[in-house]
Design a protein around this motif. Sequence first.
Motif, PDB file in Angstrom:
ATOM      1  N   MET A  86       0.829  -1.206   0.000  1.00 13.88           N
ATOM      2  CA  MET A  86       0.000   0.000   0.000  1.00 13.88           C
ATOM      3  C   MET A  86       0.864   1.257   0.000  1.00 13.88           C
ATOM      4  SD  MET A  86      -3.290  -1.025   2.238  1.00 13.88           S
ATOM      5  CE  MET A  86      -4.031   0.505   1.798  1.00 13.88           C
ATOM      6  N   GLY A  87       1.885   1.294   0.832  1.00  9.75           N
ATOM      7  CA  GLY A  87       2.760   2.468   0.904  1.00  9.75           C
ATOM      8  C   GLY A  87       3.441   2.757  -0.414  1.00  9.75           C
ATOM      9  N   SER A  88       3.852   1.720  -1.113  1.00  9.03           N
ATOM     10  CA  SER A  88       4.510   1.935  -2.402  1.00  9.03           C
ATOM     11  C   SER A  88       3.517   2.426  -3.453  1.00  9.03           C
ATOM     12  CB  SER A  88       5.228   0.670  -2.878  1.00  9.03           C
ATOM     13  OG  SER A  88       4.303  -0.369  -3.076  1.00  9.03           O
ATOM     14  N   ALA A  89       2.259   2.008  -3.338  1.00 13.60           N
ATOM     15  CA  ALA A  89       1.230   2.522  -4.254  1.00 13.60           C
ATOM     16  C   ALA A  89       1.021   4.020  -4.019  1.00 13.60           C
ATOM     17  CB  ALA A  89      -0.075   1.759  -4.064  1.00 13.60           C
ATOM     18  N   LEU A  90       0.977   4.396  -2.753  1.00 11.26           N
ATOM     19  CA  LEU A  90       0.826   5.814  -2.422  1.00 11.26           C
ATOM     20  C   LEU A  90       2.038   6.611  -2.891  1.00 11.26           C
ATOM     21  CD1 LEU A  90      -1.124   7.761  -1.071  1.00 11.26           C
ATOM     22  CD2 LEU A  90      -0.021   7.252   1.099  1.00 11.26           C
ATOM     23  N   ASP A  91       3.228   6.062  -2.703  1.00  9.69           N
ATOM     24  CA  ASP A  91       4.449   6.733  -3.184  1.00  9.69           C
ATOM     25  C   ASP A  91       4.412   6.912  -4.707  1.00  9.69           C
ATOM     26  OD1 ASP A  91       5.453   6.851  -0.615  1.00  9.69           O
ATOM     27  OD2 ASP A  91       6.833   5.159  -0.876  1.00  9.69           O
ATOM     28  N   ALA A  92       3.964   5.884  -5.409  1.00 10.12           N
ATOM     29  CA  ALA A  92       3.928   5.940  -6.874  1.00 10.12           C
ATOM     30  C   ALA A  92       2.963   7.007  -7.383  1.00 10.12           C
ATOM     31  CB  ALA A  92       3.552   4.576  -7.450  1.00 10.12           C
ATOM     32  N   LEU A  93       1.903   7.262  -6.618  1.00  5.74           N
ATOM     33  CA  LEU A  93       0.881   8.223  -7.052  1.00  5.74           C
ATOM     34  C   LEU A  93       0.986   9.577  -6.356  1.00  5.74           C
ATOM     35  CD1 LEU A  93      -2.176   5.824  -7.302  1.00  5.74           C
ATOM     36  CD2 LEU A  93      -0.881   6.841  -9.164  1.00  5.74           C
ATOM     37  N   GLN A  94       1.978   9.764  -5.511  1.00  2.00           N
ATOM     38  CA  GLN A  94       2.077  10.993  -4.719  1.00  2.00           C
ATOM     39  C   GLN A  94       2.041  12.250  -5.590  1.00  2.00           C
ATOM     40  OE1 GLN A  94       5.330  11.195  -1.972  1.00  2.00           O
ATOM     41  NE2 GLN A  94       4.894  13.298  -1.404  1.00  2.00           N
ATOM     42  N   ASP A  95       2.833  12.303  -6.648  1.00  4.83           N
ATOM     43  CA  ASP A  95       2.848  13.485  -7.513  1.00  4.83           C
ATOM     44  C   ASP A  95       1.495  13.690  -8.191  1.00  4.83           C
ATOM     45  OD1 ASP A  95       5.470  14.024  -6.836  1.00  4.83           O
ATOM     46  OD2 ASP A  95       6.307  13.126  -8.658  1.00  4.83           O
ATOM     47  N   ASP A  96       0.878  12.605  -8.666  1.00  2.00           N
ATOM     48  CA  ASP A  96      -0.441  12.715  -9.289  1.00  2.00           C
ATOM     49  C   ASP A  96      -1.476  13.231  -8.296  1.00  2.00           C
ATOM     50  OD1 ASP A  96       0.640  11.695 -11.612  1.00  2.00           O
ATOM     51  OD2 ASP A  96      -0.161   9.672 -11.332  1.00  2.00           O
ATOM     52  N   ILE A  97      -1.387  12.785  -7.056  1.00  2.00           N
ATOM     53  CA  ILE A  97      -2.332  13.223  -6.029  1.00  2.00           C
ATOM     54  C   ILE A  97      -2.154  14.715  -5.758  1.00  2.00           C
ATOM     55  CG2 ILE A  97      -2.952  13.011  -3.583  1.00  2.00           C
ATOM     56  CD1 ILE A  97      -2.227   9.964  -3.897  1.00  2.00           C
ATOM     57  N   GLU A  98      -0.914  15.133  -5.534  1.00  5.86           N
ATOM     58  CA  GLU A  98      -0.655  16.543  -5.228  1.00  5.86           C
ATOM     59  C   GLU A  98      -1.043  17.453  -6.385  1.00  5.86           C
ATOM     60  OE1 GLU A  98       3.434  16.798  -4.015  1.00  5.86           O
ATOM     61  OE2 GLU A  98       3.073  15.640  -2.190  1.00  5.86           O
ATOM     62  N   THR A  99      -0.589  17.134  -7.587  1.00  4.24           N
ATOM     63  CA  THR A  99      -0.892  18.008  -8.727  1.00  4.24           C
ATOM     64  C   THR A  99      -2.365  17.935  -9.112  1.00  4.24           C
ATOM     65  OG1 THR A  99      -0.212  16.319 -10.319  1.00  4.24           O
ATOM     66  CG2 THR A  99       1.459  17.924  -9.652  1.00  4.24           C
ATOM     67  N   GLY A 100      -2.965  16.761  -8.978  1.00  9.70           N
ATOM     68  CA  GLY A 100      -4.381  16.610  -9.324  1.00  9.70           C
ATOM     69  C   GLY A 100      -5.293  17.411  -8.420  1.00  9.70           C
ATOM     70  N   LEU A 101      -5.040  17.365  -7.120  1.00  7.54           N
ATOM     71  CA  LEU A 101      -5.879  18.125  -6.185  1.00  7.54           C
ATOM     72  C   LEU A 101      -5.679  19.626  -6.374  1.00  7.54           C
ATOM     73  CD1 LEU A 101      -5.559  15.909  -2.986  1.00  7.54           C
ATOM     74  CD2 LEU A 101      -7.519  16.072  -4.544  1.00  7.54           C
ATOM     75  N   LYS A 102      -4.441  20.034  -6.573  1.00  2.00           N
ATOM     76  CA  LYS A 102      -4.157  21.457  -6.806  1.00  2.00           C
ATOM     77  C   LYS A 102      -4.847  21.938  -8.077  1.00  2.00           C
ATOM     78  CE  LYS A 102      -0.401  24.766  -7.453  1.00  2.00           C
ATOM     79  NZ  LYS A 102       1.045  24.957  -7.541  1.00  2.00           N
ATOM     80  N   ALA A 103      -4.750  21.160  -9.142  1.00  7.04           N
ATOM     81  CA  ALA A 103      -5.382  21.534 -10.406  1.00  7.04           C
ATOM     82  C   ALA A 103      -6.898  21.605 -10.271  1.00  7.04           C
ATOM     83  CB  ALA A 103      -4.986  20.539 -11.505  1.00  7.04           C
ATOM     84  N   ALA A 104      -7.490  20.696  -9.495  1.00  8.59           N
ATOM     85  CA  ALA A 104      -8.941  20.713  -9.300  1.00  8.59           C
ATOM     86  C   ALA A 104      -9.384  21.995  -8.605  1.00  8.59           C
ATOM     87  CB  ALA A 104      -9.377  19.489  -8.494  1.00  8.59           C
ATOM     88  N   VAL A 105      -8.633  22.428  -7.605  1.00 14.34           N
ATOM     89  CA  VAL A 105      -8.961  23.672  -6.897  1.00 14.34           C
ATOM     90  C   VAL A 105      -8.815  24.862  -7.841  1.00 14.34           C
ATOM     91  CG1 VAL A 105      -8.228  25.251  -5.064  1.00 14.34           C
ATOM     92  CG2 VAL A 105      -8.403  22.799  -4.604  1.00 14.34           C
ATOM     93  N   LEU A 106      -7.705  24.922  -8.557  1.00 11.69           N
ATOM     94  CA  LEU A 106      -7.471  26.057  -9.457  1.00 11.69           C
ATOM     95  C   LEU A 106      -8.538  26.126 -10.547  1.00 11.69           C
ATOM     96  CD1 LEU A 106      -3.578  25.947  -9.760  1.00 11.69           C
ATOM     97  CD2 LEU A 106      -4.982  27.561  -8.445  1.00 11.69           C
ATOM     98  N   GLU A 107      -8.926  24.983 -11.084  1.00 14.12           N
ATOM     99  CA  GLU A 107      -9.952  24.961 -12.102  1.00 14.12           C
ATOM    100  C   GLU A 107     -11.295  25.428 -11.533  1.00 14.12           C
ATOM    101  OE1 GLU A 107     -12.222  21.686 -14.860  1.00 14.12           O
ATOM    102  OE2 GLU A 107     -10.058  21.452 -14.565  1.00 14.12           O
ATOM    103  N   ALA A 108     -11.621  24.967 -10.317  1.00 17.58           N
ATOM    104  CA  ALA A 108     -12.881  25.387  -9.687  1.00 17.58           C
ATOM    105  C   ALA A 108     -12.885  26.888  -9.393  1.00 17.58           C
ATOM    106  CB  ALA A 108     -13.115  24.595  -8.401  1.00 17.58           C
ATOM    107  N   LEU A 109     -11.704  27.447  -9.156  1.00 19.70           N
ATOM    108  CA  LEU A 109     -11.600  28.888  -8.895  1.00 19.70           C
ATOM    109  C   LEU A 109     -11.542  29.695 -10.177  1.00 19.70           C
ATOM    110  CD1 LEU A 109      -9.007  28.863  -5.961  1.00 19.70           C
ATOM    111  CD2 LEU A 109     -11.480  29.299  -5.818  1.00 19.70           C
ATOM    112  N   GLY A 110     -11.475  28.995 -11.316  1.00 25.47           N
ATOM    113  CA  GLY A 110     -11.424  29.695 -12.590  1.00 25.47           C
ATOM    114  C   GLY A 110     -10.030  30.167 -12.956  1.00 25.47           C
ATOM    115  N   VAL A 111      -9.009  29.603 -12.293  1.00 26.43           N
ATOM    116  CA  VAL A 111      -7.640  29.999 -12.555  1.00 26.43           C
ATOM    117  C   VAL A 111      -6.954  29.011 -13.489  1.00 26.43           C
ATOM    118  CG1 VAL A 111      -5.399  30.495 -11.492  1.00 26.43           C
ATOM    119  CG2 VAL A 111      -7.501  31.087 -10.295  1.00 26.43           C
TER     120      VAL A 111
END
Length: 146
Positions: free
Chosen positions: A120-145
Amino acid sequence: MIGLDPDAVAAALADKADALRQALEAQVIANLSGAILTPRSGRLLGSIDSDLEDDGSGSMARVGSDDVPYAGILEYGGKTAAHDILPSKAKTLAFVTGGAQRFAKIVHHPGSTIRAFAFMGSALDALQDDIETGLKAAVLEALGVG
């Protein structure tokens, strides 16, 4: 100008968290399908599930196994205590060791040291960048940025 709509931000985060939850669950299943561990009985592999909970104040994604007692020791490693193995369905135990069939009424197991497999930990490590950038992008898109 940035438009702040808390409901739109929350909805965007929940949608992205749900997609990321599915990706994380798929990675854990891949790890248990031979990438890190090879299934023996399939019980651990079959126990992996996930959900997205929304309590009104936020969303939480969960991926895990709730009903397999050895999941934790395979993830984190550890030691089992010395213990006796007794037959449960017959009068004697039957097993093969050293190329020969053996029978015993009791086996005194000395305990084991199990290394961490971090499926499980290695799965989270493998997706860490996708998780961080994906959540940030979702917020920015919702804000219209974004």
